[in-house]
Design a protein around this motif. Structure first.
Motif, PDB file in Angstrom:
ATOM      1  N   LYS A   1      33.679  31.288  68.483  1.00  0.00           N
ATOM      2  CA  LYS A   1      34.411  32.186  67.593  1.00  0.00           C
ATOM      3  C   LYS A   1      35.784  32.504  68.172  1.00  0.00           C
ATOM      4  O   LYS A   1      36.794  32.518  67.455  1.00  0.00           O
ATOM      5  N   GLU A   2      35.834  32.754  69.484  1.00  0.00           N
ATOM      6  CA  GLU A   2      37.106  33.065  70.132  1.00  0.00           C
ATOM      7  C   GLU A   2      38.035  31.856  70.150  1.00  0.00           C
ATOM      8  O   GLU A   2      39.249  31.986  69.957  1.00  0.00           O
ATOM      9  N   LEU A   3      37.470  30.663  70.361  1.00  0.00           N
ATOM     10  CA  LEU A   3      38.291  29.457  70.331  1.00  0.00           C
ATOM     11  C   LEU A   3      38.794  29.187  68.917  1.00  0.00           C
ATOM     12  O   LEU A   3      39.943  28.781  68.716  1.00  0.00           O
ATOM     13  N   ASP A   4      37.927  29.397  67.921  1.00  0.00           N
ATOM     14  CA  ASP A   4      38.356  29.240  66.533  1.00  0.00           C
ATOM     15  C   ASP A   4      39.518  30.182  66.218  1.00  0.00           C
ATOM     16  O   ASP A   4      40.481  29.815  65.547  1.00  0.00           O
ATOM     17  N   LYS A   5      39.425  31.416  66.719  1.00  0.00           N
ATOM     18  CA  LYS A   5      40.481  32.395  66.483  1.00  0.00           C
ATOM     19  C   LYS A   5      41.772  31.975  67.169  1.00  0.00           C
ATOM     20  O   LYS A   5      42.869  32.112  66.612  1.00  0.00           O
ATOM     21  N   THR A   6      41.654  31.450  68.389  1.00  0.00           N
ATOM     22  CA  THR A   6      42.837  30.972  69.109  1.00  0.00           C
ATOM     23  C   THR A   6      43.554  29.896  68.312  1.00  0.00           C
ATOM     24  O   THR A   6      44.780  29.912  68.165  1.00  0.00           O
ATOM     25  N   LEU A   7      42.784  28.948  67.774  1.00  0.00           N
ATOM     26  CA  LEU A   7      43.387  27.868  67.002  1.00  0.00           C
ATOM     27  C   LEU A   7      43.929  28.362  65.670  1.00  0.00           C
ATOM     28  O   LEU A   7      44.856  27.787  65.119  1.00  0.00           O
ATOM     29  N   GLY A   8      43.380  29.425  65.149  1.00  0.00           N
ATOM     30  CA  GLY A   8      43.873  29.939  63.886  1.00  0.00           C
ATOM     31  C   GLY A   8      45.140  30.748  64.009  1.00  0.00           C
ATOM     32  O   GLY A   8      45.891  30.883  63.043  1.00  0.00           O
ATOM     33  N   HIS A   9      45.413  31.292  65.211  1.00  0.00           N
ATOM     34  CA  HIS A   9      46.530  32.222  65.339  1.00  0.00           C
ATOM     35  C   HIS A   9      47.477  31.927  66.498  1.00  0.00           C
ATOM     36  O   HIS A   9      48.666  32.203  66.393  1.00  0.00           O
ATOM     37  N   GLN A  10      46.969  31.408  67.607  1.00  0.00           N
ATOM     38  CA  GLN A  10      47.788  31.287  68.808  1.00  0.00           C
ATOM     39  C   GLN A  10      48.220  29.861  69.117  1.00  0.00           C
ATOM     40  O   GLN A  10      49.260  29.650  69.728  1.00  0.00           O
ATOM     41  N   CYS A  11      47.408  28.897  68.753  1.00  0.00           N
ATOM     42  CA  CYS A  11      47.699  27.490  69.026  1.00  0.00           C
ATOM     43  C   CYS A  11      47.356  26.674  67.785  1.00  0.00           C
ATOM     44  O   CYS A  11      46.503  27.068  66.995  1.00  0.00           O
ATOM     45  N   ASP A  12      48.017  25.541  67.649  1.00  0.00           N
ATOM     46  CA  ASP A  12      47.658  24.599  66.593  1.00  0.00           C
ATOM     47  C   ASP A  12      46.718  23.524  67.121  1.00  0.00           C
ATOM     48  O   ASP A  12      45.931  22.949  66.366  1.00  0.00           O
ATOM     49  N   VAL A  13      46.819  23.256  68.425  1.00  0.00           N
ATOM     50  CA  VAL A  13      46.032  22.200  69.062  1.00  0.00           C
ATOM     51  C   VAL A  13      45.670  22.647  70.470  1.00  0.00           C
ATOM     52  O   VAL A  13      46.466  23.315  71.139  1.00  0.00           O
ATOM     53  N   ILE A  14      44.477  22.287  70.918  1.00  0.00           N
ATOM     54  CA  ILE A  14      44.110  22.439  72.325  1.00  0.00           C
ATOM     55  C   ILE A  14      43.982  21.044  72.914  1.00  0.00           C
ATOM     56  O   ILE A  14      43.187  20.230  72.431  1.00  0.00           O
ATOM     57  N   ALA A  15      44.771  20.749  73.929  1.00  0.00           N
ATOM     58  CA  ALA A  15      44.671  19.470  74.635  1.00  0.00           C
ATOM     59  C   ALA A  15      43.772  19.648  75.847  1.00  0.00           C
ATOM     60  O   ALA A  15      43.769  20.694  76.483  1.00  0.00           O
ATOM     61  N   GLY A  16      42.998  18.606  76.152  1.00  0.00           N
ATOM     62  CA  GLY A  16      42.110  18.685  77.305  1.00  0.00           C
ATOM     63  C   GLY A  16      40.818  19.407  77.027  1.00  0.00           C
ATOM     64  O   GLY A  16      40.185  19.936  77.942  1.00  0.00           O
ATOM     65  N   PHE A  17      40.385  19.424  75.759  1.00  0.00           N
ATOM     66  CA  PHE A  17      39.123  20.073  75.417  1.00  0.00           C
ATOM     67  C   PHE A  17      37.978  19.161  75.859  1.00  0.00           C
ATOM     68  O   PHE A  17      37.920  18.001  75.472  1.00  0.00           O
ATOM     69  N   PRO A  18      37.039  19.666  76.675  1.00  0.00           N
ATOM     70  CA  PRO A  18      35.949  18.815  77.168  1.00  0.00           C
ATOM     71  C   PRO A  18      34.790  18.751  76.182  1.00  0.00           C
ATOM     72  O   PRO A  18      34.304  19.777  75.712  1.00  0.00           O
ATOM     73  N   ARG A  19      34.349  17.546  75.870  1.00  0.00           N
ATOM     74  CA  ARG A  19      33.183  17.366  75.000  1.00  0.00           C
ATOM     75  C   ARG A  19      32.177  16.457  75.684  1.00  0.00           C
ATOM     76  O   ARG A  19      32.534  15.537  76.412  1.00  0.00           O
ATOM     77  N   SER A  20      30.922  16.723  75.412  1.00  0.00           N
ATOM     78  CA  SER A  20      29.837  15.982  76.036  1.00  0.00           C
ATOM     79  C   SER A  20      28.662  15.948  75.077  1.00  0.00           C
ATOM     80  O   SER A  20      28.541  16.820  74.209  1.00  0.00           O
ATOM     81  N   PRO A  21      27.761  14.974  75.220  1.00  0.00           N
ATOM     82  CA  PRO A  21      26.547  14.988  74.398  1.00  0.00           C
ATOM     83  C   PRO A  21      25.720  16.255  74.573  1.00  0.00           C
ATOM     84  O   PRO A  21      24.961  16.625  73.688  1.00  0.00           O
ATOM     85  N   VAL A  22      25.872  16.950  75.716  1.00  0.00           N
ATOM     86  CA  VAL A  22      25.094  18.168  75.938  1.00  0.00           C
ATOM     87  C   VAL A  22      25.862  19.422  75.568  1.00  0.00           C
ATOM     88  O   VAL A  22      25.317  20.518  75.615  1.00  0.00           O
TER      89      VAL A  22
END
Length: 412
Positions: A76-97
Motif C-alpha cells: 500500500k505504501e509503495l503504491d502510494k509512493t508511485l501514485g504521488h512521489q515517483c512515476d517509476v521505481i528502478a531496482g525493484f527486486p522480484r522473486s518467485p517467493v
C-alpha cells in the motif's frame, strides 16, 4: 538488497497530478531508486539509458522511497509512493517467493538477474569459531537461506555490506549475501578477493525490474521496448556486466545443475541445542549470533483446527503486511506453496521455521508474541501448506523440537 526496506531514506517530493497524465505531457518522468541498495549506482545508470533509448525525459530522484514503519514498506505504501512521489521505481527486486503481485503495481521485464550467493575470502584464513560461522543480513532472504543449514553459527549483521566485511575481517568463514553487495564492496576495497558459489535455496534467485503505478501501462510498454532494444544491441549487457552473477554460476543454474552447498558440515565442536535461538546480542559491527543445530526429534507435529484458526487471526495482525494476506509474499517471502517449502529442500523443518519465527518475527518487535501464539501461527502455516489437522493441539515445545521436513502440499 533486502526484503525489508525500512532502512531506506524517505523521499521528500511534492505531490502532483503528473502520475495521472499522459507521459508525453510530462516534463520529465520521476525515477526513484533505493539508496540503501548496493545496486543503486547500477539502477540509476540503467534507468538513464533506458529512458534515453525510449525518448522520454527522466529525472533520477536521489532521495529514494518513502519510509514505512518499523517492520518494512507495505505494498500500500509503495503504491502510494508511485501514485504521488515517483512515476517509476528502478531496482525493484522480484522473486518467485516475493513477486509483489498483491499490489496495484505494474512491472517491466527484468534487466538484471542476480541473487544471494555464498562468498569466502581468498585473502583471509579463518580460525577458531569463525571456521564454523556464516554471516548473513538480519531479517533478509540471506538469513532465511542460512537457517536451512544445520550445525552452523550465524553472525547476523545489520547490512549486506557488514556481512561481506565479516568475511573480509575473518569473523566468519562465509557469508550469504546479495551479489551486488559483493560487487559494491569490491569497488570500495579492490584489494579484497572472494570466491563465489551459488546457494541451493528457493530464496536465492532474484531479478531487478522497473515498477510502475497502475496507471503506468503506457510507460511500462515503452520501457520494455527500450530494454528489448538495449538487449539486442548489447548495451544492457555492457551496463550490467560487472553486476551479473559469475558466468560459471549462471550457466550451472541455467542448466539446472546441482548447486554447491554454501557451508560444509561443522568442523569444530558445538553445543547440541534444539532448534534455533539467539545466543549473543551484538552491535552493528559485531552482529548477532544464533546457533542452528540438528538435535531435534522426528515426531510428526500434530495441531488442531481451532488453533489454526486462531493462528490465522494472529498472522493477519502481525505477519500479513510483509508476507501477504494470502501468504503469497510481499516485501517478505511467500509462506505457502512450493516457493516456500519445495520437496527438494531437505533442511527446511518445522522446528527450524518455528525457531526462526519465534526468535526473529515480527521484524518490528521480534519475539513479542507468547510461545503458544507462535505455535498457533505455525499450525496455520501447516494447515495452509496442506497438512491435516488432528485432535491434539500443537505446543511450542513440540514445534520447536520437530525435525519433520516442511513440504508444501495442496492448501485445504
Amino acid at each position: 538488497m533486502t526484503l525489508h526496506l525500512h532502512s531506506l531514506p524517505a523521499a521528500a517530493l511534492l505531490v502532483t497530478c503528473a502520475a495521472f497524465m499522459p507521459f508525453d505531457a510530462i516534463a520529465g518522468v520521476r525515477v526513484c531508486t533505493f539508496p540503501g541498495s548496493p545496486s543503486t549506482a547500477l539502477d540509476q545508470k540503467v534507468a538513464s539509458e533506458t529512458f534515453r533509448t525510449a525518448g522520454i525525459a527522466a529525472t533520477i530522484v536521489t532521495h529514494g522511497i518513502a519510509n514505512g514503519d518499523d517492520d518494512g514498506v507495505s505494498l500500500k505504501e509503495l503504491d502510494k509512493t508511485l501514485g504521488h512521489q515517483c512515476d517509476v521505481i528502478a531496482g525493484f527486486p522480484r522473486s518467485p517467493v516475493a513477486d509483489a503481485t498483491g499490489g496495484k503495481m505494474l512491472f517491466s521485464r527484468g534487466y538484471l538477474r542476480s541473487g544471494y550467493v555464498s562468498i569466502e575470502s581468498a585473502n583471509v584464513k579463518t580460525t577458531g569459531v569463525a571456521q564454523n560461522t556464516v554471516a548473513a543480513m538480519y531479517a533478509s532472504p540471506a538469513q532465511l537461506i542460512a537457517v536451512q543449514q544445520t550445525g552452523v553459527r550465524l553472525d547476523l549483521e545489520n547490512t549486506s555490506a557488514l556481512s561481506v566485511e565479516a568475511v573480509a575481517a575473518g569473523r566468519a568463514r562465509r557469508a550469504i549475501v546479495w551479489y551486488p553487495a559483493v560487487v559494491a564492496y569490491g569497488r570500495a576495497h579492490p584489494e579484497q578477493r572472494f570466491t563465489v558459489s551459488s546457494t541451493a535455496s528457493p530464496y536465492a534467485d532474484w531479478h531487478l525490474v522497473f515498477a510502475f503505478a497502475s496507471s503506468g501501462a503506457t510507460l511500462q510498454k515503452s520501457v520494455d521496448a527500450a530494454l528489448d532494444k538495449m538487449t539486442a544491441d548489447g548495451r544492457l549487457a555492457a551496463l550490467t556486466h560487472e553486476w551479473a552473477l559469475p558466468a560459471s554460476q549462471s550457466a550451472a543454474e541455467s542448466a539446472h545443475a546441482p548447486k554447491v552447498s554454501y557451508l560444509e558440515r561443522a568442523t569444530v565442536p558445538h553445543a547440541q541445542q534444539g532448534g534455533i535461538r539467539l545466543a549473543v546480542a551484538g552491535t552493528s559491527t559485531q552482529g548477532r549470533f544464533i546457533k542452528v543445530s540438528d538435535a531435534a526429534s522426528t515426531d510428526v507435529p500434530s495441531f488442531d483446527r481451532m488453533q489454526a484458526n486462531h493462528g490465522k487471526a494472529l498472522y493477519a495482525s502481525s505477519c500479513a503486511k510483509c508476507h501477504g494476506g494470502a501468504l503469497q509474499g510481499v516485501t517478505g517471502p511467500a509462506l505457502r506453496g512450493p516457493a516456500f517449502a519445495p520437496i527438494s529442500n531437505a533442511h527446511l523443518t518445522v522446528g527450524g521455521i518455528f525457531g526462526y519465527m519465534a526468535t526473529n518475527m515480527p521484524a518490528d518487535r521480534p519475539g513479542k508474541l507468547k510461545d503458544q501464539d507462535y505455535a498457533d501461527i505455525m499450525a496455520f502455516l501447516l494447515f495452509s501448506n496442506g497438512y491435516t489437522p488432528g485432535s491434539t493441539k500443537l505446543t511450542a515445545d513440540n514445534a520447536r523440537t520437530s525435525a519433520t521436513k516442511l513440504i508444501a502440499g495442496p492448501a485445504h
